[in-house]
Design a protein around this motif. Structure first.
Motif, PDB file in Angstrom:
ATOM      1  N   PRO A 155       0.889  -1.189  -0.103  1.00  0.00           N
ATOM      2  CA  PRO A 155      -0.042   0.015   0.002  1.00  0.00           C
ATOM      3  C   PRO A 155       0.767   1.315  -0.040  1.00  0.00           C
ATOM      4  O   PRO A 155       0.270   2.190  -0.095  1.00  0.00           O
ATOM      5  CB  PRO A 155      -0.765  -0.161   1.394  1.00  0.00           C
TER       6      PRO A 155
ATOM      7  N   THR B 174      -4.754  11.194   5.737  1.00  0.00           N
ATOM      8  CA  THR B 174      -5.642  10.298   5.236  1.00  0.00           C
ATOM      9  C   THR B 174      -7.116  10.547   6.174  1.00  0.00           C
ATOM     10  O   THR B 174      -7.996   9.990   5.596  1.00  0.00           O
ATOM     11  CB  THR B 174      -5.262   8.654   5.585  1.00  0.00           C
TER      12      THR B 174
ATOM     13  N   GLU C  80     -13.006   5.140   5.420  1.00  0.00           N
ATOM     14  CA  GLU C  80     -12.137   6.287   6.016  1.00  0.00           C
ATOM     15  C   GLU C  80     -10.939   5.626   6.748  1.00  0.00           C
ATOM     16  O   GLU C  80      -9.722   5.871   6.765  1.00  0.00           O
ATOM     17  CB  GLU C  80     -12.890   7.446   6.851  1.00  0.00           C
ATOM     18  N   LEU C  81     -11.401   4.514   7.569  1.00  0.00           N
ATOM     19  CA  LEU C  81     -10.617   3.802   8.290  1.00  0.00           C
ATOM     20  C   LEU C  81      -9.630   3.152   7.702  1.00  0.00           C
ATOM     21  O   LEU C  81      -8.359   3.084   7.757  1.00  0.00           O
ATOM     22  CB  LEU C  81     -11.054   2.697   9.273  1.00  0.00           C
TER      23      LEU C  81
ATOM     24  N   ALA D   5      -8.608   3.906   4.634  1.00  0.00           N
ATOM     25  CA  ALA D   5      -7.806   4.984   3.895  1.00  0.00           C
ATOM     26  C   ALA D   5      -6.351   5.273   4.460  1.00  0.00           C
ATOM     27  O   ALA D   5      -5.508   5.333   3.837  1.00  0.00           O
ATOM     28  CB  ALA D   5      -8.490   6.243   3.529  1.00  0.00           C
ATOM     29  N   GLN D   6      -6.467   5.011   5.677  1.00  0.00           N
ATOM     30  CA  GLN D   6      -5.161   5.383   6.278  1.00  0.00           C
ATOM     31  C   GLN D   6      -3.936   4.221   6.265  1.00  0.00           C
ATOM     32  O   GLN D   6      -2.931   4.616   6.578  1.00  0.00           O
ATOM     33  CB  GLN D   6      -5.310   5.598   7.848  1.00  0.00           C
ATOM     34  N   TYR D   7      -4.515   3.022   5.738  1.00  0.00           N
ATOM     35  CA  TYR D   7      -3.499   2.085   5.649  1.00  0.00           C
ATOM     36  C   TYR D   7      -3.100   1.895   4.006  1.00  0.00           C
ATOM     37  O   TYR D   7      -2.413   0.843   3.466  1.00  0.00           O
ATOM     38  CB  TYR D   7      -4.053   1.048   6.070  1.00  0.00           C
ATOM     39  N   VAL D   8      -3.474   2.937   3.064  1.00  0.00           N
ATOM     40  CA  VAL D   8      -3.155   2.526   1.671  1.00  0.00           C
ATOM     41  C   VAL D   8      -2.214   3.605   1.180  1.00  0.00           C
ATOM     42  O   VAL D   8      -2.150   3.759   0.144  1.00  0.00           O
ATOM     43  CB  VAL D   8      -4.410   2.532   1.088  1.00  0.00           C
ATOM     44  N   GLY D   9      -1.675   4.348   2.015  1.00  0.00           N
ATOM     45  CA  GLY D   9      -0.431   5.404   1.552  1.00  0.00           C
ATOM     46  C   GLY D   9      -1.015   6.848   0.892  1.00  0.00           C
ATOM     47  O   GLY D   9      -2.260   6.950   1.278  1.00  0.00           O
TER      48      GLY D   9
END
Lengths: 598, 367, 336
Positions: free
Chosen positions: A158, A462, C40-41, C43-47
Motif C-alpha cells: 500500500p 488520510t 475512511e478507516l 484509507a489510512q492504510y493505503v498510503g
C-alpha cells in the motif's frame, strides 16, 4: 507529508543565502570532491569528505523508528529510497556526487535514460545485458515489468507512490496477486532487454518516475508462496551491492556484499564495507550521542540531529568540523483553506499572511541553522522558476509581521474585530507543535483566534487534514504541512498541493482546496510535450506568484538540517537527490572499530 | 493485615487487595488500604452513635476524654501533627495560587523571541534565562515565561485532580453501598464489573480514549472538551477501588447491632443507608479522597506527558516535561525539566502528607 | 481444593472473554463515534493519493466493512483455532494463538509482541527483585526502629518516592548518570542473548528508577504490616517463650507481615509484564508499552487487541495464582 521522498540541497552557498537559479546547469560531473583530509564545517555539502576506496569493516546505521517496509515496491520515506539502493537498482537513478550535481538523472540498470516516442505516450528503456540478481539469475525486462505490476495491488503493497497507476493506461489492472494470468498491458517487453511504458497522456518527467524504487527488478518466481507478497520485504532478491543476511522485522537488519554484483550494475553505488547493520527503534537523542561518541556511523533517518546535539555541535569547534548544515529541499508551510469561512475570503487569508510572525515560526522550526531561512515562496530556491524577490507579505524584510496591513485586510474581509478558525497540526512533531502555538500567539495580535486541533502524523492526511469534509466540519481553515517534491523540479513541488485536479476525498494533499483554473492550466501546460525548460520555469513562477497573491499558502521556512558525520565513515557527502548523506557509496576507514557494544 | 478476614465476609474474587495499579505509573495509592479492611471487621460502633467509628483500640489517654465526638478527637490529633498541618496550609496556598495566581503573573502565551538564542533555541543566560522579569526563566524555542506557565498549570492540575476524584468517589460510593447493602445478584454483578475493570491495562485505555475522541464532540470543543474528557477518564477508572472499600465497609456495618436496631424500630432502606451507614463511611471516604487527589494529579501529568493531555498552548506540567524531553532540550536547559517536575512533586507530596496525617488522625487504632 | 482451582480458572477465562469483548467493542466503536466510517478507516492504510478502488480493496481485505459481531468472531477464532492470512502470494497459516495481522505493517501481531516481551520482562523482573528486597528490608527496619532518625528518613524518602512521577525521576537519572557523568552512556535495550554484560549495564537505570517507585510503596506497606503484627498476641507469646528477638522478628513477625506483601507483589508484577508504558517511553525501550503506544497511534486494531489481551492475561493470571496460593495458605478462603 507523511511519506516524502526528499530531494535535498546541501550546498553551503544556499546556507548563506545565495541562490541557484536552476538545477540543470550545475551537473558538472565531477564524481568525487577534493581529496585528502577535508573535515571542516559544511565540507560535506560541496565535497566528498574522507574519500577512500578502503574495503572492509562494518558500517552501522541506527533508525529512530521503524520502516513501513523494506520492500522496494512498498516504500516512500526519503531515507528508505536512499537506503534501498544498497540492495536494489532502479531503471534510472541520481548521479552520486556532492552538491547540486546529484540532481542529475543517470542510467541505473538501464543503458541510458528513457526515450519517448509516439507523441510522448511511449517511453522505452533498454536493460544492460549480463546483470545478475544476488541468486545468480539474470536480470531481464520482465523482472522490471513484474516489479511495476505488483505495486498495483495496494492491498498488499500500500505504501509506495501511485504514479504508474495515474500515468499509464490500463489503470484498472488489479495486480499479479489477484490476477495471476493477466498482465499490465501498458508495460510491454518487446525483448528480454527492452521495456516500454505506454502512457495515457504525455508526461515529460517520466524519467524521474522510473527512478523511484518501484522499478527495482523483482523476479516473479521469487515473489511466490509464503515468502512473497507482504513477506517479500523479509528477504528481497538483491540487484544492488549488498544482500540481506538476516532481517528481524522492525528490529535489526544485516546486509552483506552481494557476490553477483558488479559496478556495471549500478555505477553510482559502491561495495566497500564488508557488513552493514541497521538497528531500528533507537531513541533519537541516543542516536545523536552515539554518533558524536563515534559508536555509530549514520543516523539512517537523515533528518538532522536533535536540539540538544545541535547546541553541543555548534558550540564545540571539533564537533562542528564534522557537521554539515544541509538544505533539506523541503518546504514547511501552512495551508490556508479556501472553503472554510471566513478563510474563503482572500482578504482574510492575506490578513493571516501579514499577521503571522515569521520569525517566531522560523524559531519554532529550529532557528536559522536547523530550521532554515524564512520562506516567502512556494517554490524552493533550487527549483526552476524560483524568484527570490517574490515576497508579497514582507516575510524577509519584516519577519515580525505587519499588524497595520493585517488589520486593513481584516477590515476588507469584513472581519475588523478578527475571527475564530480551527488549525490542524501534528502532535507528534515537536517543531510543528511549536509552530502552531507560535502562529496562535501571533494571530491573536489582530484578534484572530486559532482553535488548535492536533492529530497523529500517521493519519493526518488520510483521516483529518486530507479529508475535505472533515476540514469543513471542523472549520480547519489553517492546516500545517511540509512538502518534499518527489523529484527536483517545480512540477514535483506544485502539482500535488495546488492542482485542482489533485483534490481527493481522503488522503488529499491539496489541503487549501485550491481549484484555480489559471493554476490548473499552467500546470497542464508545463507537462505538454512541446514545453521547453524555460517555458516550464516560467509556468511554475507564475503558479508561485498566483499562489502567494491569493494567499493559498503561508510559507514558513526552506527547511535545513544539521547533520553530523562520524569521522570513521568514508566518502561522506550530502546528496541533494535524497536530502541526506548518500548511503550507497559509504565505507569505513581502517581505524574504525566495528560497532558499539550492542 | 486482614486480607483473609475480609475474604471471609465476602465472595473474595480475584484482586482481593485494593491498590490502584496502572503498571509502572505511580498512579496508585500510597495508602495501606488494609487499614480500612481492618476497620471493616474490627470496628464496633455502638448504636445511635453517629460520626466516626469508635474502637476498643483507642489508647487510654483518649478514652479518658469522655464526651468528645470522634470528629473532635481527630481534629485535635490533626492539629498536633505539624507536618499534616503544614501540608494542609500549603494546599490552601496552592489553591490560592491556582485561583488568584494567573492574575498576578505574566501572560503565559506571550513569546519572547529576544530572550532566545535562535541558533541553539535555548534561553540566553544561565539557569534557563532567569531574570527579574522572569523569576523561573523562560522556555526554550519561544521564550514564554516559566513562572506564568507553572502557575497556570497549577490551575488545571488541581481542577482535574479534584473533579476526577469527586467523580470516582461518587461512583465508587454509590456502587459500593449498593453492592454491599443489597448483596445477592446485585453484589455479584457489580463485583464482576469491578473485576473486569481491574483486569484492563487502564493506562492504555486512558491513552486510547483521550487520543481518539475528536476535537469537538457532544457540543463541546477544544480545551474545554479535553478537560471534561480527562476528568471523566481519570475519574471513571478510579472508582472500582473506592467501590471495593465501601462495599467491604457496608458489608460489615449492615450486620451490626445498631443497624438491626434501626431496622427493628421500622427504619426503611433509604433511612438506614443515609442515616445509619453513610455517617460511618465518612472517615474512609475522606481519607481515601485526599489520597486519590495526588494520584489523579499524577495520572493527568502522565497523560500530558504521553501527548494526550491538555491541548497546547494551554500550560500543563506534564506537557512541559515532555517538551523538555522530546527534543533533548533538557540536556542543554535542565531547568526546563526540573521546574515542572518539582511542581508536580511538591503538589503531590503535599496531598500525600496531608492524607497521611488525616488517616493517622482518623485511625482509631493510632497510638 | 481442586474445585476451587477449577472455579478460579473458569473465572479467569470468563474475565478474559469479557475483557476481549469490551476492548473490541470500544475500539470498534470509538472511531465510528468520532465520525469515521470503515472506508475512511481503511484509507489510512493505503498510503498517499490512494484511488477509491484501492481503499475499497483494503477495506475488504482488513474486513473493516463487516459487522462488529463478524469481526469479533474472526478475532476469537484466530486465537482459539488460528486463521489463514493472505499475504498476496499465499495463504499463510497463522497458528493459535493468532492475534491477526497488523493493519499497517501486515506482519503477524503475535511474533511482534513476543519480540517486545523480553524487553518488558527484563525490565519488570529485574526491577521487581530490587524493589521487593529493598522495600521490605527498609520497611522492616523502619518498623523495628520506629521513631528513630532512620525510620523518619526512610519513610520521608518513601513518601517522596511515591510522589515523584516516574517520567521525571527517569529523565533526571538519564540526565545525571547517562548524559552528564557518562556512568551509563547511551542507555538502550540490548537483548540478553546478545550480551549479558551490556544487557545488564543498560538495564541498571530503568531498574533503579522503576524499583524506587515500588520500593517506596512496599516499604510503607511492610512497615505498617510489621507494626501491626508485632503487636499481635502470638508475638507476645513467642517472646514469652523466651525466643531471641531475632527469631521472633524473622520467624514470626516477618512471615505474617510479608504474606500480604507477596500477594500485592504478584499482582504488580503481572501488571508490569503487560507493558511498562511510562518507563519504556522514558528510556525508549522497545517493549510492550512502546508497542501499545504505537498501536494506538496507528489505530491498528489487531495490535491493540493483541497487546490489551496479553496485558489482561498477565493481570488475571497473576491474580489467579495469588488467589490459589492464598487458598493453599489459608483454607478458609476456599469455602468462600
Amino acid at each position: 507529508m507523511r511519506r516524502l521522498r526528499s530531494v535535498s540541497v546541501a550546498a553551503s552557498a544556499l546556507a548563506i543565502g545565495l541562490v541557484l537559479a536552476a538545477c540543470g546547469n550545475i551537473g558538472s560531473g565531477g564524481s568525487s570532491g577534493s581529496g585528502g583530509s577535508n573535515e571542516t564545517y559544511n565540507a560535506g555539502a560541496t565535497s566528498v569528505v574522507n574519500p577512500s576506496s578502503h574495503k572492509g569493516g562494518t558500517l552501522t546505521f541506527a533508525l529512530k523508528n521503524t520502516p513501513d517496509s523494506l520492500d522496494p515496491g512498498n516504500m516512500y520515506y526519503a531515507w528508505e529510497i536512499d537506503f534501498v539502493r544498497l540492495y536494489g537498482t532502479t531503471l534510472t537513478t541520481y548521479k552520486s556526487c556532492p552538491g547540486a550535481c546529484s540532481n542529475k538523472l543517470v542510467p541505473g540498470i538501464a543503458t541510458g535514460l528513457g526515450t519517448s516516442s509516439d507523441n510522448g505516450l511511449t517511453w522505452t528503456y533498454h536493460i544492460k545485458k549480463g546483470l545478475k540478481f544476488s541468486d545468480g539469475e539474470p536480470i531481464t525486462a520482465a523482472d522490471v515489468k513484474y516489479a511495476v505490476e505488483r505495486t498495483y495491488d495496494r492491498s498488499v503493497l500500500p505504501t509506495g507512490p501511485t504514479y504508474f497507476q495515474s500515468l499509464l493506461q490500463d489503470s484498472s489492472y488489479p495486480g499479479p496477486y489477484k490476477d495471476p494470468h493477466g498482465n499490465l498491458s501498458s508495460v510491454t517487453t518487446p525483448n528480454p532487454y527492452e521495456i516500454q511504458f505506454h502512457l495515457a497522456k504525455p508526461f515529460p518527467d517520466f524519467n524521474y518516475v522510473v527512478a523511484l524504487p518501484q522499478t527495482v527488478p523483482v523476479p516473479p518466481d521469487k515473489d511466490k508462496g509464503s515468502t512473497g507478497g507482504a513477506n517479500y520485504q523479509k528477504d528481497p532478491v538483491s540487484s544492488g551491492p549488498y544482500e540481506f543476511q538476516s532481517y528481524q522485522v522492525n528490529s535489526k537488519l544485516t546486509l552483506v556484499p552481494n557476490p553477483h554484483w558488479t559496478p556495471n550494475e549500478d555505477p553510482q553505488a559502491k561495495q566497500l564495507a564488508s557488513k552493514i547493520e541497521l538497528t531500528m527503534n533507537v531513541n533519537a537523542n541516543d542516536i545523536d550521542n552515539r554518533l558524536m561518541a563515534g559508536d555509530l556511523d549514520i543516523d539512517a533517518y537523515g533528518a538532522g540531529v536533535q536540539a540538544a546535539a545541535r547546541a553541543k555541535i555548534l558550540s564545540s569547534p571539533s564537533l562542528k568540523n564534522n557537521a554539515d548544515d544541509g538544505f533539506a529541499n523541503r518546504l514547511w508551510y501552512i495551508y490556508l483553506n479556501t472553503k472554510v469561512s471566513p478563510m474563503n475570503n482572500v482578504h482574510c487569508r492575506q490578513a493571516v499572511e501579514y499577521a503571522a510572525n515569521k520569525k517566531d515560526l522560523q524559531t519554532a522550526q529550529g532557528g536559522p541553522v536547523a530550521g532554515g531561512p524564512i520562506a516567502s515562496t512556494v517554490l524552493l530556491p533550487n527549483e526552476a522558476g524560483y524568484d527570490k524577490n517574490l515576497d508579497l507579505y514582507q516575510a524577509k524584510s519584516d519577519p515580525g509581521g505587519n499588524i497595520t496591513k493585517a488589520k486593513q485586510e481584516l477590515a476588507a474581509c469584513g472581519q475588523s474585530s478578527g475571527f475564530h478558525v480551527g488549525a490542524a497540526y501534528r502532535t507528534d512533531n515537536p517543531e510543528e507543535v511549536s509552530a502552531a502555538t507560535a502562529l496562535k500567539a501571533s494571530l491573536a495580535r489582530v484578534g484572530i483566534t486559532l482553535d488548535l486541533h492536533g492529530y497523529p502524523t500517521g493519519s493526518y492526511y488520510t483521516n483529518f487534514a486530507g479529508v475535505p469534509n472533515y476540514v469543513h466540519q471542523h472549520d480547519l481553515g489553517i492546516d500545517f504541512g511540509g512538502w518534499v517534491p518527489d523529484w527536483p523540479d517545480g512540477y514535483g513541488m506544485l502539482d500535488d498541493i495546488l492542482n485542482g485536479n489533485a483534490i481527493a476525498s481522503a488522503g488529499n494533499t491539496n489541503v487549501s482546496e485550491v481549484n484555480n483554473p489559471e493554476i490548473n492550466n499552467l500546470l497542464q501546460d508545463s507537462t505538454s510535450q512541446t514545453s521547453t525548460p524555460a517555458q516550464r520555469a516560467s509556468d511554475y513562477a507564475k503558479v508561485d506568484q498566483i499562489t502567494m497573491q491569493q494567499a493559498y499558502i503561508l510559507p514558513e521556512v526552506y527547511s535545513h538540517e544539521l547533520d553530523y558525520r562520524n569521522p570513521d565513515v568514508t566518502n561522506v557527502y550530502s546528496d541533494q537527490a535524497y536530502g541526506m548523506y548518500n548511503y550507497a557509496v559509504m565505507g569505513v576507514s581502517n581505524s574504525s572499530s566495528s560497532s558499539s557494544g550492542s | 493485615m486482614a486480607l483473609s478476614r475480609w475474604c471471609q465476609l465476602s465472595p473474595c474474587g480475584i484482586l482481593s487487595v485494593g491498590a490502584i495499579r496502572y503498571g509502572d505509573d505511580n498512579v496508585r495509592y500510597a495508602v495501606d488500604m488494609d487499614w480500612w479492611l481492618r476497620v471493616a471487621v474490627t470496628v464496633d460502633p455502638s448504636p445511635g452513635q453517629h460520626g466516626l467509628p469508635a474502637d476498643a483500640g483507642l489508647t487510654s489517654a483518649e478514652t479518658a476524654i469522655e464526651g468528645r465526638s470522634l470528629g473532635q478527637i481527630a481534629w485535635r490529633r490533626l492539629r498536633r501533627d505539624k507536618i499534616a498541618m503544614g501540608s494542609g496550609v500549603f494546599i490552601v496556598f496552592l489553591v490560592l495560587v491556582a485561583v488568584l495566581g494567573p492574575h498576578f503573573v505574566a501572560n503565559p502565551d506571550v513569546y519572547h523571541a529576544n530572550l532566545i538564542n535562535p541558533t541553539f533555541s535555548r534561553p540566553n543566560g544561565p539557569w534557563g534565562g532567569i531574570s527579574l522579569a522572569h523569576p523561573l526563566g523562560v522556555e526554550p524555542v519561544n521564550g514564554r515565561d516559566m513562572l506564568a506557565r507553572v502557575v497556570d498549570g497549577t490551575q488545571y492540575s488541581l481542577l482535574i485532580g479534584f473533579l476526577a476524584t469527586v467523580l470516582a468517589v461518587v461512583i465508587g460510593v454509590v456502587l459500593g453501598i449498593v453492592a454491599g447493602y443489597f448483596g445477592g445478584w446485585v453484589d455479584t454483578v457489580i463485583g464482576f464489573a469491578m473485576n473486569v475493570f481491574l483486569a484492563f491495562p487502564l493506562l492504555v485505555f486512558a491513552i486510547a480514549l483521550v487520543g481518539v475522541v475528536p476535537s469537538s464532540a457532544w457540543g463541546m470543543s477544544g480545551n474545554f472538551l479535553r478537560v471534561v474528557l480527562l476528568i471523566f477518564v481519570i475519574g471513571f477508572f478510579a472508582w472500582p477501588y473506592m467501590g471495593r472499600i465501601i462495599r467491604g465497609q457496608v458489608l460489615s456495618l449492615r450486620e451490626r447491632e445498631f443497624v438491626d436496631a434501626a431496622r427493628s424500630i421500622g427504619a426503611r432502606g433509604p433511612y438506614i443507608l443515609f442515616r445509619e451507614l453513610l455517617p460511618n463511611l465518612v472517615a474512609p471516604i475522606l481519607v481515601y479522597s485526599t489520597l486519590l487527589i495526588p494520584t489523579n494529579i499524577l495520572f493527568e501529568a502522565a497523560l500530558d506527558y504521553l501527548g494526550v493531555g491538555l491541548i497546547p498552548p494551554t500550560p500543563s506540567w506534564g506537557q512541559m516535561l515532555s517538551d523538555a524531553v522530546s527534543n533533548g532540550f533538557y540536556q542543554i536547559d535542565p531547568m526546563y525539566m526540573v521546574i515542572p517536575g518539582l511542581a508536580i512533586f511538591i503538589t503531590v507530596m503535599a496531598f500525600n502528607l496531608f492524607g497521611d496525617g488525616l488517616r493517622d488522625a482518623l485511625d482509631p487504632r493510632a497510638r | 481444593m481442586t474445585t476451587f482451582i477449577i472455579r478460579r480458572l473458569i473465572t479467569m477465562v470468563l474475565l478474559l472473554i469479557v475483557v476481549s469483548m469490551v476492548t473490541f467493542g470500544i475500539f470498534f466503536l470509538i472511531p465510528r463515534l468520532a465520525g469515521q466510517n470503515s472506508y475512511e478507516l481503511a484509507a489510512q492504510y493505503v498510503g498517499r493519493n490512494p484511488t477509491k478502488a484501492a481503499i475499497m480493496q483494503m477495506e475488504a481485505k482488513l474486513g473493516l466493512n463487516q459487522p462488529l459481531i463478524v469481526q469479533y468472531g474472526h478475532f476469537l477464532k484466530g486465537i482459539v483455532a488460528g486463521q489463514y492470512y493472505n499475504s498476496g502470494t499465499a495463504r499463510t497459516w497463522c497458528g493459535p494463538p493468532c492475534f491477526g495481522y497488523s493493519f499497517r505493517t501486515q506482519q503477524p501481531v503475535w511474533p511482534q509482541m513476543m519480540n517486545a516481551l523480553p524487553v518488558t520482562a527484563s525490565l519488570a523482573i529485574g526491577a521487581s527483585v530490587l524493589w521487593l528486597v529493598g522495600g521490605v528490608a527498609v520497611g522492616v527496619l523502619s518498623a523495628l526502629k520506629r521513631g528513630t532518625v532512620f525510620d523518619r528518613l526512610s519513610m520521608g524518602t518513601a513518601l517522596a518516592g511515591v510522589s515523584l512521577p516516574i517520567f521525571f525521576t527517569g529523565q533526571v537519572a538519564l540526565l545525571l548518570f547517562s548524559y552528564k557523568w557518562q556512568i551509563f552512556p547511551n542507555v538502550q535495550y540490548v537483548p540478553i542473548t546478545e550480551s549479558v554484560q551490556y544487557w545488564f549495564s543498560n538495564m541498571v537505570l530503568p531498574w533503579v528508577t522503576l524499583a524506587f517507585l515500588y520500593a517506596a510503596l512496599y516499604a510503607r506497606l511492610t512497615r505498617a504490616g510489621m507494626l501491626e503484627t508485632m503487636g499481635e498476641d502470638f508475638i507476645r507469646t513467642a517472646r514469652a517463650k523466651g525466643l531471641p528477638e531475632r527469631i521472633v522478628v524473622t520467624r514470626h513477625g516477618l512471615r505474617a507481615a510479608v504474606t500480604p506483601i507477596l500477594t500485592i507483589f504478584g499482582m504488580d508484577l503481572g501488571l508490569l509484564l503487560g507493558g511498562a508504558v511510562l518507563t519504556e517511553t522514558t528510556f525508549s525501550f522497545p517493549g510492550l508499552g512502546q508497542f501499545t503506544i504505537q498501536a494506538i497511534n496507528n489505530q491498528d486494531l489487531p495490535e491493540i487487541m493483541g497487546v490489551v489481551m496479553l496485558a489482561s492475561f498477565f493481570i488475571v493470571l497473576a491474580n489467579t495464582v495469588v488467589d490459589i496460593l492464598y487458598a493453599v495458605v489459608d483454607p478458609r478462603v476456599r469455602t468462600a
